[in-house]
Scaffold this active site. Structure first.
Site, mmCIF file in Angstrom:
data_model
loop_
_atom_site.group_PDB
_atom_site.id
_atom_site.type_symbol
_atom_site.label_atom_id
_atom_site.label_comp_id
_atom_site.label_asym_id
_atom_site.label_seq_id
_atom_site.Cartn_x
_atom_site.Cartn_y
_atom_site.Cartn_z
ATOM 1 N N ALA A 10 9.196 -4.263 -1.895
ATOM 2 C CA ALA A 10 9.704 -3.500 -0.636
ATOM 3 C C ALA A 10 8.313 -3.263 -0.379
ATOM 4 C CB ALA A 10 9.658 -2.400 0.233
ATOM 5 N N GLY A 13 1.173 -5.807 0.465
ATOM 6 C CA GLY A 13 0.484 -6.282 1.070
ATOM 7 C C GLY A 13 -0.760 -5.732 -0.124
ATOM 8 N N THR A 14 -1.582 -5.448 0.096
ATOM 9 C CA THR A 14 -2.307 -4.828 -0.600
ATOM 10 C C THR A 14 -2.048 -4.674 -1.901
ATOM 11 O OG1 THR A 14 -4.147 -4.257 0.624
ATOM 12 C CG2 THR A 14 -4.631 -3.666 -1.670
ATOM 13 N N ALA A 17 1.634 -6.902 -3.161
ATOM 14 C CA ALA A 17 1.503 -8.302 -3.747
ATOM 15 C C ALA A 17 0.367 -8.547 -5.588
ATOM 16 C CB ALA A 17 -0.454 -9.422 -2.676
ATOM 17 N N LYS A 106 2.167 8.356 -0.792
ATOM 18 C CA LYS A 106 0.694 9.758 -0.667
ATOM 19 C C LYS A 106 2.016 10.618 0.556
ATOM 20 C CE LYS A 106 -2.435 7.177 0.854
ATOM 21 N NZ LYS A 106 -3.280 6.635 0.273
ATOM 22 N N GLY A 188 -14.255 -3.001 4.402
ATOM 23 C CA GLY A 188 -13.235 -2.445 4.524
ATOM 24 C C GLY A 188 -13.273 -1.704 3.711
ATOM 25 N N ASP A 202 -5.819 12.555 4.440
ATOM 26 C CA ASP A 202 -5.303 11.866 3.361
ATOM 27 C C ASP A 202 -5.647 12.736 1.926
ATOM 28 O OD1 ASP A 202 -5.168 9.153 1.674
ATOM 29 O OD2 ASP A 202 -6.695 9.785 1.155
ATOM 30 N N LYS A 206 -2.640 14.325 -0.946
ATOM 31 C CA LYS A 206 -2.468 14.086 -2.221
ATOM 32 C C LYS A 206 -2.421 15.550 -3.361
ATOM 33 C CE LYS A 206 -4.959 9.777 -1.761
ATOM 34 N NZ LYS A 206 -6.182 8.277 -1.372
ATOM 35 N N GLY A 303 -7.510 0.256 -3.828
ATOM 36 C CA GLY A 303 -7.436 -0.890 -4.359
ATOM 37 C C GLY A 303 -6.588 -1.543 -5.137
HETATM 38 N N1 LIG Z 1 -4.440 0.215 -0.809
HETATM 39 C C1 LIG Z 1 -4.151 1.256 -1.493
HETATM 40 O O1 LIG Z 1 -5.872 0.701 -2.348
HETATM 41 C C2 LIG Z 1 -3.601 2.242 -1.938
HETATM 42 C C3 LIG Z 1 -4.039 2.778 -2.597
HETATM 43 C C4 LIG Z 1 -3.215 3.999 -3.660
HETATM 44 C C5 LIG Z 1 -2.083 4.188 -2.076
HETATM 45 N N2 LIG Z 1 -1.479 3.368 -1.261
HETATM 46 C C6 LIG Z 1 -0.531 3.347 -0.809
HETATM 47 O O2 LIG Z 1 0.664 2.635 -1.016
HETATM 48 C C7 LIG Z 1 1.203 1.981 0.152
HETATM 49 C C8 LIG Z 1 1.149 0.822 0.522
HETATM 50 O O3 LIG Z 1 -0.116 0.105 0.915
HETATM 51 P P1 LIG Z 1 -1.169 -1.221 1.022
HETATM 52 O O4 LIG Z 1 -2.796 -1.065 1.302
HETATM 53 O O5 LIG Z 1 -0.833 -1.683 0.148
HETATM 54 O O6 LIG Z 1 -1.038 -1.510 2.482
HETATM 55 P P2 LIG Z 1 -0.889 -3.013 3.535
HETATM 56 O O7 LIG Z 1 -2.043 -3.869 2.362
HETATM 57 O O8 LIG Z 1 -1.030 -2.442 4.815
HETATM 58 O O9 LIG Z 1 0.936 -3.751 3.018
HETATM 59 C C9 LIG Z 1 2.317 -3.162 3.501
HETATM 60 C C10 LIG Z 1 2.653 -3.313 3.407
HETATM 61 O O10 LIG Z 1 3.849 -3.470 4.030
HETATM 62 C C11 LIG Z 1 4.924 -4.159 5.029
HETATM 63 N N3 LIG Z 1 5.564 -3.369 5.958
HETATM 64 C C12 LIG Z 1 5.082 -3.011 6.667
HETATM 65 N N4 LIG Z 1 6.120 -2.735 7.883
HETATM 66 C C13 LIG Z 1 7.464 -3.293 7.040
HETATM 67 C C14 LIG Z 1 8.986 -3.118 7.869
HETATM 68 N N5 LIG Z 1 9.158 -2.481 8.625
HETATM 69 N N6 LIG Z 1 9.674 -3.854 6.943
HETATM 70 C C15 LIG Z 1 9.076 -4.354 6.407
HETATM 71 N N7 LIG Z 1 8.031 -4.390 5.168
HETATM 72 C C16 LIG Z 1 6.718 -3.297 5.666
HETATM 73 C C17 LIG Z 1 3.491 -5.339 5.400
HETATM 74 O O11 LIG Z 1 4.172 -6.107 5.843
HETATM 75 P P3 LIG Z 1 3.605 -7.496 6.334
HETATM 76 O O12 LIG Z 1 2.798 -8.094 5.053
HETATM 77 O O13 LIG Z 1 4.767 -8.855 6.511
HETATM 78 O O14 LIG Z 1 2.368 -7.193 7.419
HETATM 79 C C18 LIG Z 1 3.160 -5.537 4.134
HETATM 80 O O15 LIG Z 1 3.329 -6.357 3.149
HETATM 81 C C19 LIG Z 1 0.503 3.200 0.939
HETATM 82 O O16 LIG Z 1 2.182 4.084 0.711
HETATM 83 C C20 LIG Z 1 -0.702 3.373 0.393
HETATM 84 O O17 LIG Z 1 -0.727 4.773 1.005
HETATM 85 C C21 LIG Z 1 -2.612 2.103 -1.083
#
Ligand SMILES: NC(=O)c1ccc[n+]([C@@H]2O[C@H](COP(=O)([O-])OP(=O)(O)OC[C@H]3O[C@@H](n4cnc5c(N)ncnc54)[C@H](OP(=O)(O)O)[C@@H]3O)[C@@H](O)[C@H]2O)c1
EC number: 1.1.1.3
Length: 439
Positions: A10, A13-14, A17, A106, A188, A202, A206, A303
């Site tokens: 589920a 996103g970043t 994928a 987190k 970004g 944040d 953690k 990342g």
């Molecule tokens: N990015 C990082 O470097 C990183 C590092 C550590 C932890 N995290 C954690 O990992 C998690 C994801 O982060 P991310 O950066 O990958 O976030 P993101 O790029 O914003 O991706 C979020 C994804 O969730 C989907 N989404 C949002 N609302 C939804 C809903 N109601 N129903 C179904 N899908 C929904 C979005 O769909 P759409 O694509 O269709 O909009 C998107 O694919 C978060 O908890 C974040 O704190 C991230």
């Protein structure tokens, strides 16, 4: 032949994928435990969005809760984000329907970790969250498994890459917080609304997770005292440099006789310390433990790929049948948190006062400090060029910085001294106070 472990992802996103790509690329290695692993279903908001992934082989769910409940998966991988809303509802639904859960969230863990861990325990399913703290650094496993034989006295770290990037640039280039934040947004590294990162929340989430693991206490995110980096000025970084320190936003959890201090604040760390070497978006966690001594882990805190590395490690554990209590021990065996008020914190302080350039000001400050029982390790007074040029011979009355480094003092006493100095009319601006963390 064992059935493959079916993953429902589920959030695409970043992180999501990157996880889908990594599971496909590492399929062979992941099946080494004897069970093949495959993504079978996914969920995100927008099915038509190009994610650079071929999703045609996966069942699509518009609703992550429906995916969490689906019989087509064994493991629900939550990469949506957010403490409430769809992420929470879907994780609860997955556990209730007997699915293992892997998450990078987190905020969800910090707010609802205890209840979710209890539910997972009752259902006999895994709740794994390696990616939720310090991204690609395997710090959860390191503390929960690698240091199981140790009593931890302190755990602290640079847990937010955005803040470390900003402070590193401010230090290297003498820039303001605002200028560096703008660059972080353009690259970004920072969100359009950066509050959550730069004001320390944040890091607090953690830290609350690390505290629970390291000390065997129930997670207590509200017990974290939080200060961000937006008030740090280039002058503070320049003074830190001169005095042998760097400024980092640290999350610190420390065992004291009164309980466990949990605090997030800009911190002076000795330039020679391991944590001071960590620059840019990199994260680091240091653990002080009785048997191993001091251990520092350094690596990428965010990342897609780095975070997916931690998510996939959790998936590999589930595939191999590894089950650990979420916070290192059964929920019933976690002790209740004993909060320690920040006023009781004891340590060294960097205090930057902006005083009127008048005779006797430094002595007045020193007197108030002494009255509050605070010993001063060093004192640095600067006359700005403006003050000097307005009166090259004598005192100008202009605002000038006066920097003090204290020996160990309690926060309550420091605040009391600063209040008295303010009442004496010695200050031209509110004081800057940065805590010093010793190795
Ligand atoms: N990015 C990082 O470097 C990183 C590092 C550590 C932890 N995290 C954690 O990992 C998690 C994801 O982060 P991310 O950066 O990958 O976030 P993101 O790029 O914003 O991706 C979020 C994804 O969730 C989907 N989404 C949002 N609302 C939804 C809903 N109601 N129903 C179904 N899908 C929904 C979005 O769909 P759409 O694509 O269709 O909009 C998107 O694919 C978060 O908890 C974040 O704190 C991230």
């Amino acid at each position: 032949m064992t059935q493959p472990l079916r993953l429902g992802i589920a959030g695409l996103g970043t992180v999501g994928a990157a996880v889908v790509g990594m599971v496909a690329r590492r399929a062979e290695a992941l099946s080494a435990s004897g069970r093949t692993v495959a993504v079978t279903a996914v969920s995100a908001r927008d099915k038509s969005r190009d994610r650079g992934l071929d999703l045609s082989g996966f069942a699509w769910f518009d609703d992550p809760v429906a995916l969490a409940q689906s019989d087509a998966i064994d493991v629900f991988v939550e990469l949506v984000g957010g403490a409430e809303g769809p992420a929470k509802a879907a994780v609860e639904a997955a556990i209730a329907s007997g699915k293992h859960v892997v998450t990078a969230n987190k905020a969800l863990l910090a707010r609802h970790g205890a209840a979710l861990a209890k539910a997972a325990e009752e259902k006999g399913v895994a709740l794994a969250y390696e990616a939720s703290v310090a991204g690609g650094i395997p710090v959860i496993k390191a503390i929960r498994e690698g240091l199981a034989g140790n009593a931890v006295s302190r755990v602290y770290g640079i847990l937010n890459g955005t803040c470390n990037y900003i402070l590193s640039r401010m230090e290297a280039e003498g820039l303001t917080f605002e200028a560096c934040l703008k660059d972080a947004q353009a690259l970004g590294y920072a969100e359009a609304d950066p509050t959550f990162d730069v004001e320390g929340f944040d890091t607090a989430h953690k830290l609350a997770i690390l505290t629970s693991l390291a000390f065997g206490v129930e997670i207590d995110a509200d017990g974290v005292s939080v200060e961000g980096i937006s008030a740090i000025q280039p002058l503070d970084l320049a003074m830190a440099d001169e005095l042998g320190y760097r400024i980092k936003l640290l999350g610190v959890a420390q065992a004291t006789e009164a309980g466990i201090e949990q605090r997030v604040h800009p911190t002076m760390v000795a330039k020679a310390s391991a944590i001071a070497q960590v620059m840019g978006v990199t994260n680091a966690v240091t653990v002080d433990a009785d048997a191993v001594g001091e251990l520092t882990l350094i690596g990428p805190g965010a990342g897609g790929k780095a975070t997916a590395s931690a998510v996939v490690a959790d998936i590999a554990d589930v595939a191999a049948g590894v089950r650990r209590p979420t916070f290192g021990r059964p929920v019933a065996a976690l002790s209740a948190p004993r909060r320690v008020e920040m006023q009781r914190h004891e340590g060294g302080y960097y205090i930057r006062l902006t005083v009127h350039d008048r005779t006797g000001v430094a002595a007045g400050v020193a007197t108030r400090m002494a009255e509050a029982g605070i010993s001063i390790e060093s004192i640095v007074q600067r006359r700005s060029a403006k003050a000097a040029s307005s009166d090259p011979k004598g005192r100008s009355g202009q605002p000038v910085p006066l920097v003090l480094i204290t020996y160990a003092a309690t926060e309550g006493n420091v605040r009391e001294a600063l209040a008295a100095i303010g009442r004496d009319g010695l200050l031209a601006e509110a004081p800057q106070l940065i805590r010093i963390e010793r190795e």
